[in-house]
Every structure is written in structure tokens, then in C-alpha cells.
Design a protein around this motif. Structure first.
Motif, PDB file in Angstrom:
ATOM      1  N   ASN A   1     -19.876 -34.429  31.635  1.00  0.00           N
ATOM      2  CA  ASN A   1     -20.814 -33.304  31.682  1.00  0.00           C
ATOM      3  C   ASN A   1     -21.308 -33.031  33.102  1.00  0.00           C
ATOM      4  OD1 ASN A   1     -22.569 -35.410  32.138  1.00  0.00           O
ATOM      5  ND2 ASN A   1     -23.755 -35.146  30.268  1.00  0.00           N
ATOM      6  N   ALA A   2     -20.750 -33.761  34.069  1.00  0.00           N
ATOM      7  CA  ALA A   2     -21.156 -33.589  35.467  1.00  0.00           C
ATOM      8  C   ALA A   2     -20.321 -32.470  36.097  1.00  0.00           C
ATOM      9  CB  ALA A   2     -20.982 -34.891  36.235  1.00  0.00           C
ATOM     10  N   VAL A   3     -20.666 -31.239  35.746  1.00  0.00           N
ATOM     11  CA  VAL A   3     -19.917 -30.085  36.252  1.00  0.00           C
ATOM     12  C   VAL A   3     -19.920 -30.105  37.777  1.00  0.00           C
ATOM     13  CG1 VAL A   3     -19.821 -27.559  36.325  1.00  0.00           C
ATOM     14  CG2 VAL A   3     -20.463 -28.728  34.202  1.00  0.00           C
ATOM     15  N   GLY A   4     -18.729 -29.944  38.358  1.00  0.00           N
ATOM     16  CA  GLY A   4     -18.585 -30.006  39.806  1.00  0.00           C
ATOM     17  C   GLY A   4     -18.122 -31.362  40.298  1.00  0.00           C
TER      18      GLY A   4
ATOM     19  N   GLN B   1     -14.107 -38.079  38.558  1.00  0.00           N
ATOM     20  CA  GLN B   1     -14.489 -38.953  37.442  1.00  0.00           C
ATOM     21  C   GLN B   1     -13.337 -39.109  36.459  1.00  0.00           C
ATOM     22  OE1 GLN B   1     -18.119 -37.305  35.836  1.00  0.00           O
ATOM     23  NE2 GLN B   1     -19.391 -38.280  37.380  1.00  0.00           N
ATOM     24  N   HIS B   2     -12.723 -37.997  36.097  1.00  0.00           N
ATOM     25  CA  HIS B   2     -11.601 -38.054  35.158  1.00  0.00           C
ATOM     26  C   HIS B   2     -10.422 -38.817  35.760  1.00  0.00           C
ATOM     27  CE1 HIS B   2     -13.185 -34.141  33.096  1.00  0.00           C
ATOM     28  NE2 HIS B   2     -13.918 -35.200  32.822  1.00  0.00           N
ATOM     29  N   LYS B   3     -10.185 -38.620  37.045  1.00  0.00           N
ATOM     30  CA  LYS B   3      -9.086 -39.341  37.705  1.00  0.00           C
ATOM     31  C   LYS B   3      -9.298 -40.842  37.629  1.00  0.00           C
ATOM     32  CE  LYS B   3      -6.380 -39.597  41.986  1.00  0.00           C
ATOM     33  NZ  LYS B   3      -6.273 -41.080  41.972  1.00  0.00           N
ATOM     34  N   ALA B   4     -10.543 -41.278  37.799  1.00  0.00           N
ATOM     35  CA  ALA B   4     -10.833 -42.708  37.721  1.00  0.00           C
ATOM     36  C   ALA B   4     -10.481 -43.262  36.347  1.00  0.00           C
ATOM     37  CB  ALA B   4     -12.308 -42.962  38.038  1.00  0.00           C
TER      38      ALA B   4
ATOM     39  N   HIS C   1      -7.438 -22.362  26.205  1.00  0.00           N
ATOM     40  CA  HIS C   1      -6.571 -21.601  27.123  1.00  0.00           C
ATOM     41  C   HIS C   1      -6.878 -21.941  28.581  1.00  0.00           C
ATOM     42  CE1 HIS C   1      -5.298 -19.420  23.612  1.00  0.00           C
ATOM     43  NE2 HIS C   1      -6.481 -18.868  23.435  1.00  0.00           N
ATOM     44  N   ALA C   2      -7.058 -23.235  28.849  1.00  0.00           N
ATOM     45  CA  ALA C   2      -7.482 -23.654  30.189  1.00  0.00           C
ATOM     46  C   ALA C   2      -6.560 -23.145  31.284  1.00  0.00           C
ATOM     47  CB  ALA C   2      -7.560 -25.181  30.256  1.00  0.00           C
ATOM     48  N   ASP C   3      -5.271 -23.034  30.993  1.00  0.00           N
ATOM     49  CA  ASP C   3      -4.325 -22.637  32.028  1.00  0.00           C
ATOM     50  C   ASP C   3      -4.498 -21.192  32.478  1.00  0.00           C
ATOM     51  OD1 ASP C   3      -3.529 -21.967  29.449  1.00  0.00           O
ATOM     52  OD2 ASP C   3      -1.387 -22.076  29.896  1.00  0.00           O
ATOM     53  N   THR C   4      -5.071 -20.350  31.621  1.00  0.00           N
ATOM     54  CA  THR C   4      -5.238 -18.922  31.964  1.00  0.00           C
ATOM     55  C   THR C   4      -6.683 -18.443  31.856  1.00  0.00           C
ATOM     56  OG1 THR C   4      -4.773 -18.272  29.665  1.00  0.00           O
ATOM     57  CG2 THR C   4      -2.896 -18.381  31.185  1.00  0.00           C
TER      58      THR C   4
ATOM     59  N   GLU D   1     -11.426 -24.446  35.864  1.00  0.00           N
ATOM     60  CA  GLU D   1     -10.710 -25.010  37.010  1.00  0.00           C
ATOM     61  C   GLU D   1     -10.683 -26.539  36.979  1.00  0.00           C
ATOM     62  OE1 GLU D   1      -8.405 -25.610  40.198  1.00  0.00           O
ATOM     63  OE2 GLU D   1      -8.695 -23.733  39.080  1.00  0.00           O
ATOM     64  N   GLU D   2     -11.812 -27.164  36.675  1.00  0.00           N
ATOM     65  CA  GLU D   2     -11.821 -28.632  36.629  1.00  0.00           C
ATOM     66  C   GLU D   2     -10.945 -29.147  35.494  1.00  0.00           C
ATOM     67  OE1 GLU D   2     -15.798 -30.455  38.401  1.00  0.00           O
ATOM     68  OE2 GLU D   2     -16.239 -29.066  36.774  1.00  0.00           O
TER      69      GLU D   2
END
Length: 285
Positions: free
Chosen positions: A75-78, A83-86, A106-109, A116-117
Motif C-alpha cells: 500500500n506504499a504507493v510510490g 518492495q515487490h522486487k525484494a 488491464h494493467a498493461d494498458t 505503472e508500478e
């Protein structure tokens, strides 16, 4: 062994409740930042493991022995991408066999600024070599029912979505979907689910349903993005959240929250929770 990140959050708790219908508690690990908030999970026989997206050193050990991991987006927008990579890196190191990630419809479009994140995280998953499945969640109906007290006080639902149709679903529907994917017998690697409600509505229709259930006259007032952001700031929301919500509403006016593929109801084996039901539940408190 199934593991759920953010397990004390609204969605995390619903996923665990859904898993418990078919999985033994001993097979579930709840990954949480603050174990003191998870005493109820411990009482149900679930193993609680302390894990913090922002502290990578905590992630490898808690993922040991995990077969399938639900990565609920931070929930830490920005700050979500690092965080996800970790978590993804730790899962790879621990030999996790499947990561299910709660992305965005539809995250890709998508026109949503939030997308974006999610796009970047999806890219990290694809590059990781770890089997993964994307749960592209649409809007929760609760995102709108949370504004009911203010709507009743002022006699208006405020927003910038215009006549855009919103195919939202109850948060519990998305929790059931995540559990269904985690426990599915079929291989889920590489699949993408576009998840949205069976019923789509405009905010004017939302206001009309609220009027019907309360007997009060509630109108929808469409605002410019800057006006709506100012309203949210005046309500006490932090600037980044107010900006995100206002921009999301504008994107909804252009169809960003609409989908009619019915993949969510197919996945959970029932119709998604209706707007009427969710409003009724919110009014009951």
C-alpha cells in the motif's frame, strides 16, 4: 505450504478465510509486518511470520518451505516496485514454486496512474524465472461505499468519473479468487486473470441505489479533477492519496474500471457481490 503477504490487511484476512475452507491451518503461513496484530490468526492455528517489504533481510527466512506465495501489492504507493522486487528475489532464493500477484485490471494498458508500478512489478515477475500468475484486480466496491457517511451528510456523492461504468466487485470476491488460484489443481504459471464485477454502474447509479436504500435524496455531483482532489484534501486525505483517487476517477470516466469478461465470477464459481448487497452491508455497519 501457502503463504500470504499483508495477511492482516483487509484482503489478506479474506484470502486466509477463503483458504481455510479447503486447506488446513497448518498449511498456511501469514506474513505480517506486525505480529501483534495477528493474534486472531495464531488462535486459528495459522503460523504467523514477521516480514517487512522494506526490510529484505526478513524475507528469505520466512519464505523457507513455502510452495505458493500470494504477493498482495504494497500500500506504499510510490515505493511499491523496490518492495515487490525484494519479495520476488527472496521467493526465488527460497525456491517458491508459484507467485500469485495482485495487480491491476488491464494493467498493461490502463490509464490509471496506479498502473505503472503494477506494470513494473509484472515485468520483474516475468524476468525472475519464478512461475507466476497475475490477478489483475479491478476496483473494490468498498472503495465507494467508504464514502457513504459523507454522502448521507451532504446529500451528494462526489467524484470525477462522469458517465464511466465501473465494474467493481466486493473485496471478498477478490479474496475468494486468490484462494481459488492458489489451490487450483491446474498449472497456473503464466496465466493472467482480468478480474472485475459482473455488474457495472455509474456513480449516478450508485447514488440512486443509495437513495433507494436510505430513503434520502442523494445526487451524484461530477467535479473536475482539481476540484475533486481539493475535496479529498479537505477531508483529510494525504496529498498523494487525494491525487491518486482523483486521477483514478477521471480514468474511470474513460473506461479504465470497466470489464465484461466475467473472469472473476467464473473463477469463484458464483456471481460477484452486487452493488445493492455491498451498499446494504455498509449501511448495516
Amino acid at each position: 505450504m501457502y503463504a500470504v503477504t499483508g495477511a492482516t490487511g483487509h484482503l489478506g484476512r479474506l484470502v486466509i478465510a477463503a483458504l481455510l475452507r479447503t486447506v488446513q491451518a497448518a498449511e498456511i503461513a501469514a506474513l505480517v509486518r506486525d505480529p501483534e496484530k495477528a493474534s486472531d490468526l495464531v488462535a486459528r492455528g495459522i503460523e504467523v511470520r514477521e516480514a517487512d517489504y522494506s526490510r529484505p533481510e526478513t524475507l528469505g527466512p520466512v519464505l523457507s518451505g513455502v510452495d505458493k506465495l500470494l504477493l498482495i501489492s504494497s500500500n506504499a504507493v510510490g515505493r511499491r516496485v523496490p518492495q515487490h522486487k525484494a519479495v520476488i528475489d527472496a521467493a526465488k532464493g527460497a525456491g517458491v514454486k508459484l507467485i500469485a500477484y495482485t495487480s491491476l485490471l488491464h494493467a498493461d494498458t490502463s490509464l490509471l496512474g496506479l498502473a505503472e508500478e503494477h506494470r513494473q512489478t509484472e515485468g520483474l515477475l516475468k524476468a525472475s524465472g519464478v512461475p507466476y500468475v497475475l490477478l489483475r484486480n479491478g476496483w473494490y466496491t468498498e472503495n465507494y461505499t467508504a464514502s457513504i457517511p459523507a454522502a448521507l451528510q451532504y446529500g451528494a456523492v462526489l467524484g470525477s468519473a462522469g458517465n464511466g461504468r465501473i465494474a467493481s466487485a466486493g473485496r471478498g470476491d477478490y479474496g475468494d479468487a486468490a484462494a481459488a488460484v492458489l489451490t487450483a489443481g491446474e498449472d497456473q504459471d503464466g496465466r493472467t486473470y482480468e478480474l472485475a464485477g459482473d455488474e457495472a454502474y455509474t456513480l449516478a447509479e450508485f447514488a440512486a441505489e443509495l437513495s433507494h436504500q436510505t430513503g434520502k435524496s442523494i445526487l451524484f455531483q461530477n467535479l473536475a479533477e482539481t476540484e475533486y482532489k481539493a475535496v479529498l484534501l479537505n477531508a483529510g486525505l494525504p496529498e498523494p492519496i487525494a491525487a491518486m483517487l482523483a486521477q483514478s476517477d477521471v480514468a474511470a470516466s474513460k473506461g479504465a474500471l470497466f470489464d465484461q469478461s466475467h473472469q472473476l465470477s467464473k473463477l469463484i464459481g458464483r456471481r460477484t457481490t452486487s452493488l445493492r448487497e455491498t451498499i446494504r452491508a455498509a449501511l448495516r455497519g
